[in-house]
Design a protein around this motif. Structure first.
Motif, PDB file in Angstrom:
ATOM      1  N   ILE A   1      37.513  44.128  40.235  1.00 36.76           N
ATOM      2  CA  ILE A   1      37.483  44.305  40.853  1.00 36.76           C
ATOM      3  C   ILE A   1      37.763  43.399  42.161  1.00 36.76           C
ATOM      4  O   ILE A   1      37.338  44.394  43.961  1.00 36.76           O
ATOM      5  CB  ILE A   1      36.328  41.988  40.999  1.00 36.76           C
ATOM      6  CG1 ILE A   1      35.407  42.286  40.317  1.00 36.76           C
ATOM      7  CG2 ILE A   1      35.750  42.050  42.103  1.00 36.76           C
ATOM      8  CD1 ILE A   1      35.098  40.764  39.535  1.00 36.76           C
TER       9      ILE A   1
ATOM     10  N   GLY B   1      35.127  46.733  45.482  1.00 33.08           N
ATOM     11  CA  GLY B   1      34.293  45.486  44.297  1.00 33.08           C
ATOM     12  C   GLY B   1      33.910  44.095  44.581  1.00 33.08           C
ATOM     13  O   GLY B   1      33.126  43.135  43.953  1.00 33.08           O
TER      14      GLY B   1
ATOM     15  N   ASN C   1      30.421  40.651  43.548  1.00 28.90           N
ATOM     16  CA  ASN C   1      31.020  39.818  42.870  1.00 28.90           C
ATOM     17  C   ASN C   1      31.520  38.445  43.452  1.00 28.90           C
ATOM     18  O   ASN C   1      32.285  38.116  43.943  1.00 28.90           O
ATOM     19  CB  ASN C   1      31.881  40.825  41.776  1.00 28.90           C
ATOM     20  CG  ASN C   1      32.081  41.879  40.652  1.00 28.90           C
ATOM     21  OD1 ASN C   1      31.673  41.761  39.649  1.00 28.90           O
ATOM     22  ND2 ASN C   1      31.368  43.223  41.944  1.00 28.90           N
TER      23      ASN C   1
ATOM     24  N   VAL D   1      34.883  35.953  43.521  1.00 33.46           N
ATOM     25  CA  VAL D   1      36.323  36.303  44.395  1.00 33.46           C
ATOM     26  C   VAL D   1      36.915  34.855  45.013  1.00 33.46           C
ATOM     27  O   VAL D   1      38.156  35.083  44.799  1.00 33.46           O
ATOM     28  CB  VAL D   1      35.817  37.365  44.842  1.00 33.46           C
ATOM     29  CG1 VAL D   1      37.763  37.749  44.815  1.00 33.46           C
ATOM     30  CG2 VAL D   1      35.474  38.609  44.242  1.00 33.46           C
TER      31      VAL D   1
END
Length: 306
Positions: free
Chosen positions: A145, A242, A246, A249
């Motif tokens: 990610i 990414g 997502n 993070v």
């Protein structure tokens, strides 16, 4: 402006004439002429910026940049354990890395490559190895990610306070700083009932003295009551396209820094990066911790597109 010129246009006729004759053309990087035909230079990053600009003018298939590194890594391998070379990186990710402290490619060059959609290979000038391909979209990498960690030392936090919110004009302050060519990075405004309003922002160490002079000279017109500063800071960032899809993070980043007992003094985010300001003596430790947290030490495994 000498040593910081911008490219208006490129006359490629002589280059094309030599190409027709089958010749190899060598062009001096980072320099051109102004309207009065004086020699002027593009400044820092001018060589790679020149190369990509000329390639765009010539409709070249790609640009190869030969440098002192053999590609773009997940972090600086000199300071971060287990940093891995990326096979590919997107323009947006490279632009963030360049702006956030990576010295591999200048942001101006990345901007031009993205604007004209020119693939760029960053490779070593000393050894024959596969470099890193810079392009619009990259192959998705398994479990990555976050694709890079960058850091920048010698950051200074300036804080300006006002007696009342009605006196605080952020537009005026940042306009005056911009007119004096002072680049402001992370900005945090605090408006809390019962406390005087403040605005904090970061600048680089080399612009500190000039920023203080500008603020002092403009104190009356800007209407602030005090200015304070903090030195000995650094910026550490995580980057990855990414991250946009997502959630969580940033929470992982803050939690890891908390577990490492590294204080976070300021935060800035975008769709593909999170930056924090930390004490400078914790910069390398923070970078290594975040590199480990997001598994960037592992060998990169590419998943073919469907």
């Amino acid at each position: 402006m000498y040593s910081n010129a911008r490219i208006d246009e490129i006359d490629a006729r002589r280059i094309e004439e030599h190409f027709v004759q089958g010749k190899i053309v060598i062009v001096a990087g980072e320099q051109g002429i102004d309207n009065s035909r004086n020699i002027t230079t593009l400044g820092k990053g001018g060589a790679e910026t020149s190369a990509i600009a000329i390639a765009a003018k010539l409709n070249a298939e790609r640009v190869d940049i030969y440098t002192n590194v053999d590609g773009v890594y997940t972090a600086n391998p000199s300071h971060v354990t287990g940093a891995q070379k990326l096979k590919e990186i997107s323009y947006d990710e490279m632009l963030e890395l360049s702006n956030l402290g990576s010295q591999v490619l200048h942001p101006r060059a990345v901007e031009l490559a993205k604007k004209f959609q020119i693939p760029v290979i960053i490779r070593s000038s000393e050894i024959d190895t596969v470099g890193t391909l810079l392009k619009e979209e990259v192959e998705m990498e398994k479990n990555l990610i976050v694709r890079g960690v960058a850091y920048e030392s010698d950051v200074i936090r300036l804080t300006v306070g006002y007696d009342a919110y009605s006196n605080a004009s952020l537009a005026n302050m940042f306009t005056i700083l911009a007119e004096n060519r002072i680049n402001v990075d992370i900005i945090v405004q605090a408006l809390i009932d019962g406390l005087k309003p403040t605005v904090s922002f970061t600048i680089l160490k080399e612009e500190f003295a000039e920023a203080l002079r500008v603020l002092e000279d403009s104190k009356l017109s800007l209407g602030f009551s005090f200015a304070d500063f903090e030195i000995g800071l650094a910026k550490v960032s995580i980057i990855g396209s990414g991250m946009a899809s997502n959630p969580g993070v940033a929470a992982r980043m803050f939690d890891r820094l908390r577990r490492e007992n590294i204080p976070v003094k300021m935060v800035s985010t975008s769709e593909i990066k999170v930056s924090v300001v930390v004490p400078q003596d914790e910069m390398i430790r923070a970078a290594n911790a975040l590199h480990d947290e997001f598994n960037l030490f592992q060998e990169v495994s590419f998943v073919p597109k469907a």
